[in-house]
Motif scaffolding. Sequence first.
Motif, PDB file in Angstrom:
ATOM      1  N   ALA A 121      10.415 -38.858 -12.218  1.00 14.92           N
ATOM      2  CA  ALA A 121       9.290 -39.596 -12.889  1.00 14.92           C
ATOM      3  C   ALA A 121       8.874 -38.882 -14.190  1.00 14.92           C
ATOM      4  O   ALA A 121       9.338 -37.983 -14.549  1.00 14.92           O
ATOM      5  CB  ALA A 121       7.947 -39.564 -12.090  1.00 14.92           C
ATOM      6  N   LYS A 137       0.520 -42.575 -12.923  1.00 18.80           N
ATOM      7  CA  LYS A 137       1.482 -41.981 -11.975  1.00 18.80           C
ATOM      8  C   LYS A 137       2.385 -43.323 -11.635  1.00 18.80           C
ATOM      9  O   LYS A 137       3.754 -42.846 -11.451  1.00 18.80           O
ATOM     10  CB  LYS A 137       1.029 -41.301 -10.833  1.00 18.80           C
ATOM     11  N   ALA A 171       6.653 -42.928 -12.383  1.00 23.16           N
ATOM     12  CA  ALA A 171       7.598 -43.259 -11.261  1.00 23.16           C
ATOM     13  C   ALA A 171       8.451 -44.578 -11.497  1.00 23.16           C
ATOM     14  O   ALA A 171       9.723 -44.419 -11.506  1.00 23.16           O
ATOM     15  CB  ALA A 171       7.156 -43.390  -9.619  1.00 23.16           C
ATOM     16  N   THR A 173       5.122 -36.951  -9.231  1.00 26.75           N
ATOM     17  CA  THR A 173       4.113 -37.669  -9.875  1.00 26.75           C
ATOM     18  C   THR A 173       2.845 -36.793  -9.825  1.00 26.75           C
ATOM     19  O   THR A 173       1.699 -37.183 -10.011  1.00 26.75           O
ATOM     20  CB  THR A 173       3.791 -38.943  -8.988  1.00 26.75           C
TER      21      THR A 173
END
Length: 382
Positions: free
Chosen positions: A131, A106, A110, A169
């Motif tokens: 993201a 994650k 991002a 995310t």
Amino acid sequence: MDNFSFYNPTRIEFGADKEKLIGQILAEQKVSKVLLAFGSDRIKRDGLFSTISDSLTKHGIQYVEFGGIVSNPLISKVREGIQLARAHQVDAILSVGGGSVLDSAKSVAAGALYENDVWDLFIGKGQIEAALPVFSVLTLAATGSEMNGGAVVTNDATLEKFALHSVHTFPKVSVVNPALMQTVSRDYLVYSAADIIAHSIEGYFTAAVQPKIQSRLVESVIATVMETTEMLLADAGDYNARAEFAWAATLALNGLIYAGTSGFSYPNHMIEHSLSALFNVPHGAGLSVVMPAWMKWYHSQNPSQFERFAQHLFGLKTAEQGILALEKWFDKIGTPTRLSQLGITEADFPRILENLEGNTRWFGLAETYTPDVLTTILKLAL
């Protein structure tokens, strides 16, 4: 019950052999090249990597390997992943592993679309506007990261352990096959149990508004974790117990048990983050030490809820009895309940308190959790 909005965009694919569908899932999402994030080479030895890579190749999806992610994941490794993602122009991140791998994935997702340093996103200097899409195949049930937008990472230069959170995310799809978790070690099974319980009790005990239905959901999650942990310690191959344990882990932190709850905080996680940042202890092991100590300090501030906990989980009457029962259960399953079991002594308190200064500010709890209060809690954990 307070006003709330609840939205969870993650699709869960739960069950045996679901990981074989990952190529199809990514193809349906128009993904053509992924950064394949994982931890150790164990997934290559046990055949999972081959299953994943074969599924990707079958559906024409290229992949770039990004291995070596460790427990208590590090920002330096995240930066490495961002460089790989940019250099190979991947259009998605696929996590194969537990919460540490997924939190790293994650963060890479991002950071790859953020023009400055990714640590900005953890300390409030930058905002996540977009993201790369994240997908996951879970091999350890504990953090709930498979169905939320949060990620926790340690800055290995400053020893700060902070989190980011964004709707961007959330994983698009997470595959949860309990059979992939059967090789989890005894230690990490019991640490995971403590982690799930910690996610469940933070709001349950600290919320200014805590609806009864939410308390019942929390108690169901905790009871399920306790029951299935003991079943799995007796028989690690019990698929049904593993499945209920895994789903409890997801429910504990996908937002459902916090709907309608308000005015809560995460003091146990706040304190534990310093322990794992400074001493690299497993997160769940740190939580099983912190929780009983914090509960002994805090219970007088919400006596009725602690009495409810004792009654509904253990069939006991008083707050003190319930706290002791939880601590004894942690001892029974073999997860630590004392700082000494983590190799931490009172001589380490100044270092811990210095680190906690940043944590209390980050969690917005500096006024309540003063150095004196934190020292009291730490002493209860000796």
